[in-house]
Design a protein around this motif. Sequence first.
Motif, short mmCIF file in Angstrom:
data_model
loop_
_atom_site.label_atom_id
_atom_site.label_comp_id
_atom_site.label_asym_id
_atom_site.label_seq_id
_atom_site.Cartn_x
_atom_site.Cartn_y
_atom_site.Cartn_z
N VAL A 355 0.85 -1.19 0.00
CA VAL A 355 0.00 0.00 0.00
C VAL A 355 0.89 1.24 0.00
CG1 VAL A 355 -1.79 1.31 1.20
CG2 VAL A 355 -1.83 -1.20 1.24
N ILE A 356 0.88 2.00 -1.10
CA ILE A 356 1.70 3.21 -1.22
C ILE A 356 1.01 4.36 -0.49
CG2 ILE A 356 2.70 4.88 -2.84
CD1 ILE A 356 2.84 2.62 -4.90
N THR A 357 1.77 5.06 0.34
CA THR A 357 1.20 6.15 1.14
C THR A 357 1.83 7.51 0.86
OG1 THR A 357 2.72 5.67 2.95
CG2 THR A 357 0.56 4.58 3.00
N ALA A 358 3.01 7.53 0.20
CA ALA A 358 3.66 8.82 -0.07
C ALA A 358 4.69 8.68 -1.17
CB ALA A 358 4.31 9.37 1.20
N VAL A 359 4.96 9.80 -1.85
CA VAL A 359 6.03 9.89 -2.85
C VAL A 359 6.89 11.10 -2.49
CG1 VAL A 359 6.61 10.33 -5.26
CG2 VAL A 359 4.71 8.81 -4.70
N ASP A 360 8.16 10.85 -2.23
CA ASP A 360 9.08 11.92 -1.80
C ASP A 360 8.52 12.70 -0.62
OD1 ASP A 360 11.05 11.28 -3.61
OD2 ASP A 360 10.38 12.72 -5.12
N GLY A 361 7.87 11.99 0.28
CA GLY A 361 7.36 12.61 1.49
C GLY A 361 6.01 13.27 1.34
N VAL A 362 5.45 13.33 0.11
CA VAL A 362 4.14 13.92 -0.12
C VAL A 362 3.08 12.83 0.01
CG1 VAL A 362 2.66 15.15 -1.74
CG2 VAL A 362 5.11 15.66 -1.65
N PRO A 363 2.12 12.96 0.92
CA PRO A 363 1.10 11.92 1.08
C PRO A 363 0.33 11.66 -0.21
CG PRO A 363 1.02 13.47 2.91
CD PRO A 363 1.95 14.06 1.88
N THR A 364 0.14 10.39 -0.54
CA THR A 364 -0.61 9.99 -1.74
C THR A 364 -1.61 8.93 -1.33
OG1 THR A 364 1.11 8.37 -2.28
CG2 THR A 364 1.28 10.52 -3.31
N LEU A 365 -2.69 9.35 -0.70
CA LEU A 365 -3.67 8.42 -0.16
C LEU A 365 -4.79 8.12 -1.15
CD1 LEU A 365 -3.87 9.78 3.48
CD2 LEU A 365 -2.35 8.03 2.53
N ARG A 366 -4.74 8.77 -2.32
CA ARG A 366 -5.70 8.50 -3.39
C ARG A 366 -4.95 8.29 -4.69
NH1 ARG A 366 -9.91 13.44 -2.70
NH2 ARG A 366 -7.94 14.55 -2.47
N ASN A 367 -5.56 7.57 -5.62
CA ASN A 367 -4.92 7.34 -6.91
C ASN A 367 -4.53 8.64 -7.59
OD1 ASN A 367 -5.36 4.65 -6.47
ND2 ASN A 367 -6.72 4.32 -8.21
N SER A 368 -5.44 9.63 -7.56
CA SER A 368 -5.19 10.89 -8.25
C SER A 368 -3.95 11.58 -7.70
CB SER A 368 -6.40 11.81 -8.14
OG SER A 368 -6.72 12.08 -6.78
N GLU A 369 -3.74 11.48 -6.39
CA GLU A 369 -2.58 12.13 -5.77
C GLU A 369 -1.29 11.43 -6.17
OE1 GLU A 369 -4.87 13.69 -1.72
OE2 GLU A 369 -3.82 11.76 -1.73
N LEU A 370 -1.32 10.10 -6.23
CA LEU A 370 -0.13 9.36 -6.64
C LEU A 370 0.21 9.65 -8.10
CD1 LEU A 370 2.09 7.22 -6.24
CD2 LEU A 370 0.38 5.48 -6.82
N LEU A 371 -0.80 9.62 -8.97
CA LEU A 371 -0.56 9.86 -10.40
C LEU A 371 -0.08 11.28 -10.65
CD1 LEU A 371 -3.64 7.99 -11.92
CD2 LEU A 371 -1.26 7.25 -11.91
N GLU A 372 -0.59 12.23 -9.86
CA GLU A 372 -0.12 13.61 -10.01
C GLU A 372 1.35 13.74 -9.66
OE1 GLU A 372 -0.75 18.10 -8.15
OE2 GLU A 372 -2.13 16.50 -7.60
N GLN A 373 1.77 13.15 -8.55
CA GLN A 373 3.16 13.24 -8.16
C GLN A 373 4.08 12.57 -9.17
OE1 GLN A 373 4.45 15.05 -5.64
NE2 GLN A 373 2.33 15.75 -5.34
N LEU A 374 3.71 11.39 -9.66
CA LEU A 374 4.53 10.70 -10.65
C LEU A 374 4.50 11.45 -11.98
CD1 LEU A 374 3.56 6.98 -9.95
CD2 LEU A 374 5.63 8.20 -9.22
N GLY A 375 3.36 12.10 -12.29
CA GLY A 375 3.24 12.82 -13.55
C GLY A 375 4.14 14.02 -13.65
N ARG A 376 4.70 14.47 -12.55
CA ARG A 376 5.60 15.61 -12.55
C ARG A 376 7.05 15.18 -12.83
NH1 ARG A 376 3.81 18.97 -7.15
NH2 ARG A 376 1.54 18.83 -7.41
N ARG A 377 7.30 13.89 -12.88
CA ARG A 377 8.65 13.38 -13.05
C ARG A 377 8.89 12.91 -14.48
NH1 ARG A 377 6.80 14.28 -7.76
NH2 ARG A 377 8.54 14.11 -6.30
#
Length: 510
Positions: A355-377
């Motif tokens: 269960v993924i909960t954060a990317v680079d310390g930014v909480p990603t508790l929803r799919n949209s939040e995870l995809l947004e963080q990865l989409g910036r890379r």
Amino acid sequence: MKKLLFIVLAAVVGGLAALGGAQLFGWNQQVKYVEVAGQPAVEYANFADPATTTNVNPAPTTGFATAADKALPAVVHIKASKQASGRSVGGNPFGIDPDQMPDAFRDLFGNPSPDGRTPQRQAPLQQGSGSGVIISPDGYIATNNHVVDGAENLEVVLNDMQTYEAEIIGVDPTTDIALIKIDATNLPTVKFADSDKLRIGEWVVAVGNPFSLTSTVTAGIVSAKGRSIDIVRRTGGELAIESFIQTDAVVNPGNSGGALVDINGDLVGINTAISSPTGVFAGYSFAVPSAIVSKVVKDLREFGVVQRGLLGARIIELNTAFAEEKGIDRDNGVFVNEVTENSAAEEAGLKAGDVITAVDGVPTLRNSELLEQLGRRRPGDNVVITYERGGDERQATARLKNSEGNTEAILPKPVPEVVSELGAEFVDVDETVAEELEISGGVQIADIKSGLLYEQTKLRPGFIITHVDDRRVKDVEDFNKIMSRASGAVGIEGVYPDNPDKVIGLAIKK
């Protein structure tokens, strides 16, 4: 005393009479709120250095004048047009099926005759109207992909009414962002604010051209962040990123591509969609965050295509019911359902069930939040993934890859000769659509212009080609290979997604 009692009695009688009259004439009837059944339709609403200023929560005494003064000169009116075909579709004398037209053109479809009543038999000029934001003094403009999608001519009108022809630099259907350019210098621009710092409840201002009413300003507050409304996936497929800023600022068709700015007049988003049962504003609008816009336009300007850093995992958003089913002691986070072989996720040690909960310390508790963080890379970027396995929190560093499985930059592919000859744009069938139709792959017609398909068939955008000369078609690459070898009469077979039981076969002559 008697006089006082008389006055009180008269007041009581008068009050009863007033209430009775009000009841008689219906003046005191309660307002009834009607709840609309089902989900409302979601419709498209038709770089400077990052700002150092921060948003102000309460509106200042000057209202929104400062934000309007800074944003208005940098917001443009975009007029998109293309020549329609003259074929007859479904009895339409124009030869165009409006339901198959790009959203940006649908509202202004048609070309009336001089008498204003009977449509001309000639092919009409399809026109659409949207907005854009100048992001550099030398003429680069950010807007929505659906504003320019399919356009053959783009006209940009500045706030001072100067008019320019524009060219498309690049588009990204996965975020619904496009970059266009005009031949001009010393243009006014907006600064990019940090959309991550935008808080729910803060004031924002929308600037655009709704219903071709140029330079219109509306205001509202941020209602939500990280909102997914499942609209970009229609064109962006499974790689679509939806993490919208939701506001109650009034946005209508024509606002698409316009600016959403903070109280300082700095860009926090690009207005993209509205949630409405009628097609016009009904309470909420949605904007692509400036953090995503900035990354996308930089990629388009540098490479011509967006560089997507992919983790390589199929994900499901956790909720209480799903967590109980999987025996997970938490009810939010992003559940890893499957890890792709040789992917960044596999190399980082992620496994199905994590269960993924954060990317680079930014909480990603929803799919949209995870995809947004990865989409910036970009491919090759390293990200620290925080995740839970068996209730224990862990971290892993993943080096993101591109769609081809390596860390190199993706460059635009030359248009295959077969695509130019057929006069159509083809995309791989979305996996979800293929499963629903029970087909193993195929290519879908995204757009048809002048070419063999236009001249010899009545196919419409949306048609899925499954076979060519009795050979199964897996994807666009496979389709190009088969078509490049074919000659003479070529048999094509396929279906429309809304009528999968009806297999259509036809032939074209190369």
